[in-house]
Design a protein around this motif. Structure first.
Motif, PDB file in Angstrom:
ATOM      1  N   LEU A  52       3.393   1.195  -9.603  1.00 35.67           N
ATOM      2  CA  LEU A  52       1.972   1.093  -9.274  1.00 35.67           C
ATOM      3  C   LEU A  52       1.738  -0.142  -8.418  1.00 35.67           C
ATOM      4  O   LEU A  52       2.082  -1.253  -8.805  1.00 35.67           O
ATOM      5  CB  LEU A  52       1.126   1.000 -10.552  1.00 35.67           C
ATOM      6  CG  LEU A  52      -0.390   0.942 -10.328  1.00 35.67           C
ATOM      7  CD1 LEU A  52      -0.913   2.284  -9.813  1.00 35.67           C
ATOM      8  CD2 LEU A  52      -1.132   0.545 -11.600  1.00 35.67           C
ATOM      9  N   ASN A  53       1.171   0.083  -7.238  1.00 39.37           N
ATOM     10  CA  ASN A  53       0.730  -0.992  -6.354  1.00 39.37           C
ATOM     11  C   ASN A  53      -0.786  -0.911  -6.226  1.00 39.37           C
ATOM     12  O   ASN A  53      -1.371   0.159  -6.405  1.00 39.37           O
ATOM     13  CB  ASN A  53       1.363  -0.853  -4.963  1.00 39.37           C
ATOM     14  CG  ASN A  53       2.855  -1.077  -4.972  1.00 39.37           C
ATOM     15  OD1 ASN A  53       3.603  -0.324  -5.577  1.00 39.37           O
ATOM     16  ND2 ASN A  53       3.295  -2.117  -4.303  1.00 39.37           N
ATOM     17  N   GLY A  54      -1.422  -2.027  -5.880  1.00 38.41           N
ATOM     18  CA  GLY A  54      -2.850  -1.950  -5.645  1.00 38.41           C
ATOM     19  C   GLY A  54      -3.551  -3.273  -5.837  1.00 38.41           C
ATOM     20  O   GLY A  54      -2.935  -4.302  -6.133  1.00 38.41           O
ATOM     21  N   LEU A  62      -8.164   0.000  -5.641  1.00 35.57           N
ATOM     22  CA  LEU A  62      -7.402   0.989  -4.875  1.00 35.57           C
ATOM     23  C   LEU A  62      -5.951   0.882  -5.300  1.00 35.57           C
ATOM     24  O   LEU A  62      -5.378  -0.210  -5.284  1.00 35.57           O
ATOM     25  CB  LEU A  62      -7.538   0.738  -3.375  1.00 35.57           C
ATOM     26  CG  LEU A  62      -6.858   1.774  -2.460  1.00 35.57           C
ATOM     27  CD1 LEU A  62      -7.554   3.131  -2.584  1.00 35.57           C
ATOM     28  CD2 LEU A  62      -6.870   1.294  -1.009  1.00 35.57           C
ATOM     29  N   TYR A  63      -5.353   2.025  -5.666  1.00 37.63           N
ATOM     30  CA  TYR A  63      -3.993   2.036  -6.184  1.00 37.63           C
ATOM     31  C   TYR A  63      -3.112   3.026  -5.424  1.00 37.63           C
ATOM     32  O   TYR A  63      -3.591   4.019  -4.874  1.00 37.63           O
ATOM     33  CB  TYR A  63      -3.983   2.423  -7.663  1.00 37.63           C
ATOM     34  CG  TYR A  63      -4.737   1.483  -8.564  1.00 37.63           C
ATOM     35  CD1 TYR A  63      -4.321   0.171  -8.736  1.00 37.63           C
ATOM     36  CD2 TYR A  63      -5.871   1.910  -9.257  1.00 37.63           C
ATOM     37  CE1 TYR A  63      -5.010  -0.697  -9.572  1.00 37.63           C
ATOM     38  CE2 TYR A  63      -6.565   1.053 -10.089  1.00 37.63           C
ATOM     39  CZ  TYR A  63      -6.133  -0.252 -10.239  1.00 37.63           C
ATOM     40  OH  TYR A  63      -6.824  -1.104 -11.064  1.00 37.63           O
ATOM     41  N   ASP A  64      -1.817   2.722  -5.445  1.00 40.40           N
ATOM     42  CA  ASP A  64      -0.779   3.622  -4.944  1.00 40.40           C
ATOM     43  C   ASP A  64       0.154   3.869  -6.119  1.00 40.40           C
ATOM     44  O   ASP A  64       0.878   2.970  -6.556  1.00 40.40           O
ATOM     45  CB  ASP A  64      -0.049   2.949  -3.773  1.00 40.40           C
ATOM     46  CG  ASP A  64       1.054   3.826  -3.164  1.00 40.40           C
ATOM     47  OD1 ASP A  64       1.366   4.879  -3.754  1.00 40.40           O
ATOM     48  OD2 ASP A  64       1.605   3.441  -2.119  1.00 40.40           O
ATOM     49  N   LEU A  65       0.135   5.091  -6.660  1.00 41.45           N
ATOM     50  CA  LEU A  65       0.856   5.419  -7.887  1.00 41.45           C
ATOM     51  C   LEU A  65       1.929   6.464  -7.588  1.00 41.45           C
ATOM     52  O   LEU A  65       1.645   7.516  -7.013  1.00 41.45           O
ATOM     53  CB  LEU A  65      -0.117   5.960  -8.939  1.00 41.45           C
ATOM     54  CG  LEU A  65       0.477   6.474 -10.249  1.00 41.45           C
ATOM     55  CD1 LEU A  65       1.210   5.364 -10.998  1.00 41.45           C
ATOM     56  CD2 LEU A  65      -0.621   7.077 -11.118  1.00 41.45           C
ATOM     57  N   LYS A  66       3.172   6.165  -7.990  1.00 42.65           N
ATOM     58  CA  LYS A  66       4.274   7.088  -7.725  1.00 42.65           C
ATOM     59  C   LYS A  66       5.112   7.291  -8.982  1.00 42.65           C
ATOM     60  O   LYS A  66       5.527   6.329  -9.632  1.00 42.65           O
ATOM     61  CB  LYS A  66       5.162   6.561  -6.598  1.00 42.65           C
ATOM     62  CG  LYS A  66       6.255   7.540  -6.180  1.00 42.65           C
ATOM     63  CD  LYS A  66       6.993   7.076  -4.936  1.00 42.65           C
ATOM     64  CE  LYS A  66       8.016   8.115  -4.488  1.00 42.65           C
ATOM     65  NZ  LYS A  66       8.705   7.705  -3.241  1.00 42.65           N
TER      66      LYS A  66
END
Length: 284
Positions: A52-54, A62-66
């Motif tokens: 998880l980035n953000g 705002l997040y970037d979830l992978k």
């Protein structure tokens, strides 16, 4: 649809790692902390990796979830946030009540506050997630309508958002990432940016207030307000003084203030700020 979208500046999210883990309990706890309370199931815990980035801005984030393995997430009714989810890689199925949307690259879905949802991802699923509080959304809706709303805002999901609408949202999120990474003292402008972003979403993503919002925007403006719009657009890169604006429009400053409050539910300063922000997003 995904071919129309430009995700170029979302790479700035790579600079803001929140966690990267293979541990089931760590992943569950961290996702609950940053996104929402949920139940989390996975077939093969040993192969699970989640990143998880953000960053947050005001009460929003705002997040970037992978995920690196198929997972099933059940969001319970205690969440107080809207989650706007745009898929960048892989697929996920979003289920709510009797409705299900298969979400692939370039599709956006919305999960709502106080609403149970189930999200099932495939392997290597990656989503950009915008978190907005219900309070912020309802506050901005009040400003746009000029009166309090009786019902919570319910957004349509899946394919209901037009290509132009989704492109505008992606463009604004790109600018958000660029600005958060590059602009010093970002916190001083994050509140006004949040208002602009929520207004954009309320206008671009079909919802149960779309008709009222469109009617509000289509109200016939008096000539002095049209002249004010024209002057501001022509001088958007300059410092627009209210006295100069009043002279150009041929009305007093008091009349101009009342006109902006009546027709735009904003002060002239707020209107100019939002228009300048929109100009910056389109030209950064």
């Amino acid at each position: 649809m995904s071919q129309l979208l430009n995700f170029n500046h979302l790479h700035y999210l790579d600079e803001f790692l929140l966690f990267n883990s293979d541990d089931y309990q760590t992943i569950k706890d961290q996702i609950s902390h940053y996104l929402c309370p949920h139940q989390f199931d996975v077939d093969a815990i040993s192969s699970l990796n989640t990143r998880l980035n953000g960053f947050s801005f005001g009460q929003s984030a705002l997040y970037d979830l992978k995920y690196s393995a198929p997972v099933a997430i059940t969001i319970d009714e205690t969440s107080a946030n809207y989650l706007f989810r745009i898929t960048l890689e892989g697929q996920c199925k979003v289920e709510h009540a009797q409705h299900a949307v298969l979400q692939s690259v370039g599709i956006m879905t919305v999960t709502h506050p106080n609403s149970k949802n189930r999200i099932i991802t495939n392997q290597r699923c990656r989503n950009i997630i915008l978190k907005l509080t219900q309070q912020d959304v309802e506050t901005q809706l009040f400003k746009m309508l000029g009166y309090s709303s009786a019902e919570p805002v319910i957004f349509d999901s899946g394919m209901s958002c037009t290509d132009e609408g989704l492109s505008s949202i992606i463009e604004t999120l790109n600018y958000l990432c660029h600005a958060y990474y590059n602009i010093q003292n970002w916190s001083f402008i994050s509140a006004s940016f949040t208002q602009y972003l929520i207004e954009l979403i309320l206008l671009k993503v079909p919802n149960n207030y779309s008709q009222q919002l469109n009617e509000q925007r289509q109200r016939v403006l008096p000539s002095y307000m049209k002249k004010a719009q024209q002057y501001i657009q022509q001088h958007i890169k300059d410092n627009v003084a209210l006295t100069d604006l009043s002279v150009f429009c041929g009305v007093s400053g008091r009349t101009l203030q009342k006109g902006f409050n009546q027709y735009f539910q904003q002060t002239p300063v707020e209107y100019i700020r939002d228009l300048r922000l929109e100009w910056c997003i389109r030209h950064y």
